[in-house]
Write an enzyme that holds these catalytic residues in place. Structure first.
Site, mmCIF file in Angstrom:
data_model
loop_
_atom_site.group_PDB
_atom_site.id
_atom_site.type_symbol
_atom_site.label_atom_id
_atom_site.label_comp_id
_atom_site.label_asym_id
_atom_site.label_seq_id
_atom_site.Cartn_x
_atom_site.Cartn_y
_atom_site.Cartn_z
ATOM 1 C CG ASP A 1 -39.841 11.705 63.424
ATOM 2 O OD1 ASP A 1 -40.760 11.531 64.245
ATOM 3 O OD2 ASP A 1 -40.026 11.907 62.212
ATOM 4 C CG ASP B 1 -45.758 7.122 61.253
ATOM 5 O OD1 ASP B 1 -46.077 8.102 61.940
ATOM 6 O OD2 ASP B 1 -44.676 6.529 61.376
#
Length: 499
Positions: free
Chosen positions: A447, A289
């Protein structure tokens, strides 16, 4: 920009960072099994210079001629060639092919588009003459398929006709997942020259079409691979070589293949480690990320319930390291793929996200496994009223070094629209990008979020019973569209991307 002589990376534990624990599902299920041993103790990356080879080509000629017809990511191949000590000369005219001392033809995309390019530029005849004269040639992926008589992809479409056989699509009627994506093993049929270091090692494939071995092309076939059936993985006749897999994305073993082709008489300073490959492998994907910190620098971070800031007085963005350095570390540790997710990208102007484009460019100089990038890849209109399609945005990322594009919320919008209308518009990000670069180049990122419920009837989507919990576990998705993301994706994304 040329790669630095060494990559400076902080010492970290192999894959112990939370930034690498995300799991992807795909052709082979959850990617849990490790293709190579990943040390648990702290290690330090060796300088990439230990694998650098300076070619001593006769006459001082150190150039590789590259036939790049402009589809897909060829940056990694360029970086691999330079990493091995060679310069690159791009083909501009048919005469450049005929004058080449060694020619590489990397192919990504559709068979018909590539043949149209060769025919329109007058290069098909020159390429056939070059190969028929037994000049040093390496075809990669589509560069192998084009050597055959024809392809069924959007066809039939006539090929170069140098090798007997027809290129056909994998048979998915029995549930085989297409495309064939991942690390698979080779069955060496006979002396393959450039494949001498590949025994018992995995190489990286990504394709929906393949050529089959037969009595008519037996003299060409040097290796096969099994995915549903045995298909042709490599061919050779004299100085002419071609492979279905991607050596530039196959790590050290792929670099050794390129080296053997480019300079067969040189010695290798680092041979790939021995392996025990026998079939399609599970993959280890390092998921990073990435976002800008308060100083404007891109860092790898990880959120606690999506909160990426430290619980301190400074409240700074949690910093796990620099993206390029960590990507290099994970590659050295044995990661099969690297995924960058820009969680704060320039969502109002994705093409202005120059730092992320630079991350891809620098990472691809030293990381020779597939690179995926996601974050804000969609249609948009800038402040001046100029409209950009998701294809234009994705194309810039591909040119910067990405092999795959990850799409999040935009994919869910496309799925919802399809379920409502039953019609594929052809304008969604999924359709635009997969139509040009192939559906293997598009990844949908979801997610998951854990939600505790009392009974499966409490939610309109599928729930899974937790083994160690008293409650039922419902799966939903963190998305701007809401909790239906997983259910919608399962029902329609495959239809949207089907080739």
């Amino acid at each position: 920009m040329e790669a630095a002589a060494a990559l400076t990376v902080p010492t970290i534990a192999g894959f112990s960072s939370s930034s690498s624990t995300s799991l992807f599902s795909g052709n082979s299920g959850l990617f849990l099994h490790r293709r190579v041993h990943l040390p648990k103790n702290n290690i330090r990356v060796k300088s990439p210079a230990t694998f650098s080879i300076r070619a001593a080509a006769s006459g001082g000629d150190n150039a590789v001629t590259l036939l790049d017809y402009g589809a897909g990511n060829v940056r990694s191949l360029r970086n691999a060639i330079r990493r091995l000590g060679f310069d690159i000369k791009d083909v501009q005219t048919p005469d450049d092919i005929l004058k080449a001392n060694r020619l590489i033809f990397p192919g990504v995309g559709a068979f018909a588009a590539a043949m149209n390019f060769l025919n329109e530029k007058g290069m098909a005849e020159a390429l056939c003459d070059y190969i028929n004269n037994d000049r040093p040639f390496l075809g990669i992926c589509l560069g192998l398929q084009l050597l055959f008589e024809s392809s069924e992809e959007n066809g039939p479409v006539k090929g170069l006709g140098l090798i007997p056989g027809v290129v056909g699509r994998f048979d998915s009627s029995e549930g085989l997942r297409v495309p064939h994506i991942g690390w698979n093993s080779l069955q060496i049929e006979k002396d393959a020259g450039i494949l001498d270091d590949v025994a018992s090692r995995h190489v990286y494939f990504v394709h929906s079409y393949r050529a089959m071995p037969s009595d008519n092309n037996e003299e060409w076939v040097t290796a096969t691979c099994n995915y549903g059936d045995n298909f042709i993985a490599s061919v050779r006749r004299g100085n002419v070589n071609a492979v279905q897999f991607h050596p530039e994305k196959s790590g050290d073993v792929g670099l050794s293949i390129l080296r053997r082709f480019l300079h067969p008489k040189s010695s290798i300073s680092k041979k790939p480690a021995e392996g025990k490959a026998s079939k399609l492998a599970k993959r280890v994907i390092a998921c990073l990320d990435v976002r800008a910190n308060d100083k404007g620098d891109l860092v790898v971070t990880k959120g606690d319930q999506y909160d990426v800031r430290e619980q301190t007085e400074e409240n700074e963005v949690r910093n796990l390291g620099k993206p390029v350095e960590l990507a290099g570390q994970y590659y050295e540790d044995g990661a099969d793929e690297i995924s960058f997710l820009n969680i704060t990208g320039f969502r109002d102007f994705p093409l202005g996200d120059l730092p992320m484009l630079q991350v891809l460019r620098f990472a691809s100089e030293n990381v020779f496994v597939p690179l995926t990038v996601g974050g804000g890849i969609r249609d948009f209109t800038d402040a001046n009223g100029r409209h950009y399609t998701s294809l234009e945005v994705a194309s810039e990322y591909f040119r910067s070094g990405a092999d795959k594009i990850s799409i999040g919320s935009d994919a869910v919008y496309a799925a919802e629209e399809y379920l409502q209308t039953g019609v594929k518009s052809g304008k969604s990000s999924l359709e635009q990008i997969s139509r040009v670069y192939g559906n293997q180049a598009v990844v949908v990122s979801i997610d998951p979020r854990r939600v505790y419920i009392n009974t499966p009837n409490d939610v309109p989507f599928k729930s899974v019973k937790a083994q160690m919990e008293k409650h039922m576990l419902g799966i939903s998705a963190r998305s701007t569209v809401g909790e239906k993301a997983v259910q919608l994706a399962r029902m329609s994304l495959q239809k949207l991307c089907r080739s």
